[in-house]
Design a protein around this motif. Sequence first.
Motif, PDB file in Angstrom:
ATOM      1  N   VAL A   1      69.017 -12.829  35.359  1.00  0.00           N
ATOM      2  CA  VAL A   1      69.814 -13.464  35.998  1.00  0.00           C
ATOM      3  C   VAL A   1      71.110 -12.533  36.595  1.00  0.00           C
ATOM      4  O   VAL A   1      71.433 -12.535  37.945  1.00  0.00           O
ATOM      5  N   THR A   2      71.468 -11.490  35.791  1.00  0.00           N
ATOM      6  CA  THR A   2      72.467 -10.386  36.362  1.00  0.00           C
ATOM      7  C   THR A   2      71.845  -9.698  37.578  1.00  0.00           C
ATOM      8  O   THR A   2      72.433  -9.511  38.627  1.00  0.00           O
ATOM      9  N   GLU A   3      70.494  -9.264  37.483  1.00  0.00           N
ATOM     10  CA  GLU A   3      70.009  -8.528  38.746  1.00  0.00           C
ATOM     11  C   GLU A   3      69.927  -9.496  39.768  1.00  0.00           C
ATOM     12  O   GLU A   3      70.238  -8.872  40.808  1.00  0.00           O
ATOM     13  N   ASN A   4      69.598 -10.814  39.799  1.00  0.00           N
ATOM     14  CA  ASN A   4      69.587 -11.446  40.816  1.00  0.00           C
ATOM     15  C   ASN A   4      71.008 -11.778  41.561  1.00  0.00           C
ATOM     16  O   ASN A   4      71.180 -11.671  42.544  1.00  0.00           O
ATOM     17  N   ILE A   5      71.972 -11.974  40.519  1.00  0.00           N
ATOM     18  CA  ILE A   5      73.612 -11.943  41.080  1.00  0.00           C
ATOM     19  C   ILE A   5      73.789 -10.832  41.773  1.00  0.00           C
ATOM     20  O   ILE A   5      74.493 -10.871  42.899  1.00  0.00           O
ATOM     21  N   GLU A   6      73.579  -9.758  41.323  1.00  0.00           N
ATOM     22  CA  GLU A   6      73.745  -8.227  41.782  1.00  0.00           C
ATOM     23  C   GLU A   6      73.020  -8.044  43.211  1.00  0.00           C
ATOM     24  O   GLU A   6      73.793  -7.782  44.107  1.00  0.00           O
ATOM     25  N   ILE A   7      71.882  -8.499  43.522  1.00  0.00           N
ATOM     26  CA  ILE A   7      71.252  -8.439  44.839  1.00  0.00           C
ATOM     27  C   ILE A   7      71.883  -9.418  45.619  1.00  0.00           C
ATOM     28  O   ILE A   7      72.161  -8.991  46.897  1.00  0.00           O
ATOM     29  N   GLY A   8      72.187 -10.621  45.291  1.00  0.00           N
ATOM     30  CA  GLY A   8      72.933 -11.390  46.208  1.00  0.00           C
ATOM     31  C   GLY A   8      74.439 -10.959  46.701  1.00  0.00           C
ATOM     32  O   GLY A   8      74.413 -10.810  47.788  1.00  0.00           O
ATOM     33  N   LEU A   9      75.031 -10.359  45.740  1.00  0.00           N
ATOM     34  CA  LEU A   9      76.367  -9.602  45.989  1.00  0.00           C
ATOM     35  C   LEU A   9      76.073  -8.554  46.945  1.00  0.00           C
ATOM     36  O   LEU A   9      77.019  -8.315  47.857  1.00  0.00           O
ATOM     37  N   MET A  10      75.131  -7.755  46.731  1.00  0.00           N
ATOM     38  CA  MET A  10      75.048  -6.314  47.573  1.00  0.00           C
ATOM     39  C   MET A  10      74.480  -6.782  48.954  1.00  0.00           C
ATOM     40  O   MET A  10      74.917  -6.291  49.851  1.00  0.00           O
ATOM     41  N   THR A  11      73.494  -7.912  48.997  1.00  0.00           N
ATOM     42  CA  THR A  11      73.300  -8.085  50.662  1.00  0.00           C
ATOM     43  C   THR A  11      74.240  -8.926  51.293  1.00  0.00           C
ATOM     44  O   THR A  11      74.336  -8.957  52.600  1.00  0.00           O
ATOM     45  N   ARG A  12      75.541  -9.347  50.637  1.00  0.00           N
ATOM     46  CA  ARG A  12      76.513 -10.223  51.223  1.00  0.00           C
ATOM     47  C   ARG A  12      77.697  -9.141  51.229  1.00  0.00           C
ATOM     48  O   ARG A  12      78.881  -9.345  51.791  1.00  0.00           O
ATOM     49  N   GLY A  13      77.495  -7.824  50.808  1.00  0.00           N
ATOM     50  CA  GLY A  13      78.895  -7.053  50.815  1.00  0.00           C
ATOM     51  C   GLY A  13      79.846  -7.566  49.930  1.00  0.00           C
ATOM     52  O   GLY A  13      81.170  -7.077  50.030  1.00  0.00           O
ATOM     53  N   LYS A  14      79.459  -8.185  48.841  1.00  0.00           N
ATOM     54  CA  LYS A  14      80.592  -8.668  47.894  1.00  0.00           C
ATOM     55  C   LYS A  14      80.693  -7.736  46.532  1.00  0.00           C
ATOM     56  O   LYS A  14      79.813  -7.181  46.233  1.00  0.00           O
ATOM     57  N   GLY A  15      81.730  -8.100  45.721  1.00  0.00           N
ATOM     58  CA  GLY A  15      81.985  -7.117  44.685  1.00  0.00           C
ATOM     59  C   GLY A  15      82.069  -7.996  43.598  1.00  0.00           C
ATOM     60  O   GLY A  15      81.870  -9.246  43.340  1.00  0.00           O
ATOM     61  N   LYS A  16      82.879  -7.330  42.460  1.00  0.00           N
ATOM     62  CA  LYS A  16      83.250  -7.897  41.075  1.00  0.00           C
ATOM     63  C   LYS A  16      83.828  -9.009  41.139  1.00  0.00           C
ATOM     64  O   LYS A  16      83.583 -10.039  40.395  1.00  0.00           O
ATOM     65  N   ALA A  17      84.935  -9.222  42.109  1.00  0.00           N
ATOM     66  CA  ALA A  17      85.659 -10.313  41.929  1.00  0.00           C
ATOM     67  C   ALA A  17      84.940 -11.562  42.319  1.00  0.00           C
ATOM     68  O   ALA A  17      84.860 -12.978  41.618  1.00  0.00           O
ATOM     69  N   VAL A  18      83.940 -11.636  43.187  1.00  0.00           N
ATOM     70  CA  VAL A  18      82.849 -12.689  43.725  1.00  0.00           C
ATOM     71  C   VAL A  18      82.093 -13.056  42.501  1.00  0.00           C
ATOM     72  O   VAL A  18      81.860 -14.157  42.271  1.00  0.00           O
ATOM     73  N   ARG A  19      81.443 -11.838  41.765  1.00  0.00           N
ATOM     74  CA  ARG A  19      80.538 -12.146  40.770  1.00  0.00           C
ATOM     75  C   ARG A  19      81.435 -12.981  39.713  1.00  0.00           C
ATOM     76  O   ARG A  19      80.703 -13.789  39.197  1.00  0.00           O
ATOM     77  N   GLU A  20      82.655 -12.781  39.223  1.00  0.00           N
ATOM     78  CA  GLU A  20      83.415 -13.408  38.391  1.00  0.00           C
ATOM     79  C   GLU A  20      83.646 -14.841  38.864  1.00  0.00           C
ATOM     80  O   GLU A  20      83.680 -15.863  37.788  1.00  0.00           O
TER      81      GLU A  20
END
Length: 142
Positions: A100-119
């Motif tokens: 799940v973490t890896e999937n979230i990180e890929i989604g954030l990376m492709t959209r140029g988003k960071g830790k705040a969006v993850r939280e």
Amino acid sequence: MTEAGSKALAISGLDCFYGEVQVLYGLDLVLNKGEVLCLFGRNGAGKTTTLKAIMGLVPAAAGSIRLDGTELTGLAAHDVPKAGVAYVPQGRRLFAEMTVTENIEIGLMTRGKGKAVRENVLDLFPLLRQRLRQRSGTLSGG
């Protein structure tokens, strides 16, 4: 009634058609912030049409769709999310072998988003916090 500053989605008298076939007949509903609303019914009852109408993907022949008083029915489909409404269709576009973490990180990376969006995502879906190390393909419904 909604709390001050909270958003409400209000639909009144909504009629929608596909060509000559009317699917929605004077639909009324209100969804206040923090509420959960379930649409259920047989195939062809208008559940998906309702969601597509809210998102501007199916035009309203009559009626009103408002978010916190802002009329959405006249907006282009690409402007509805800017007003604060999102549609997440059923789908499983996950990397099943990844966590799940890896999937979230890929989604954030492709959209140029960071830790705040993850939280924010994990706040919206708190059960995911418990499953961050779980393979995505083993989740119920993906």
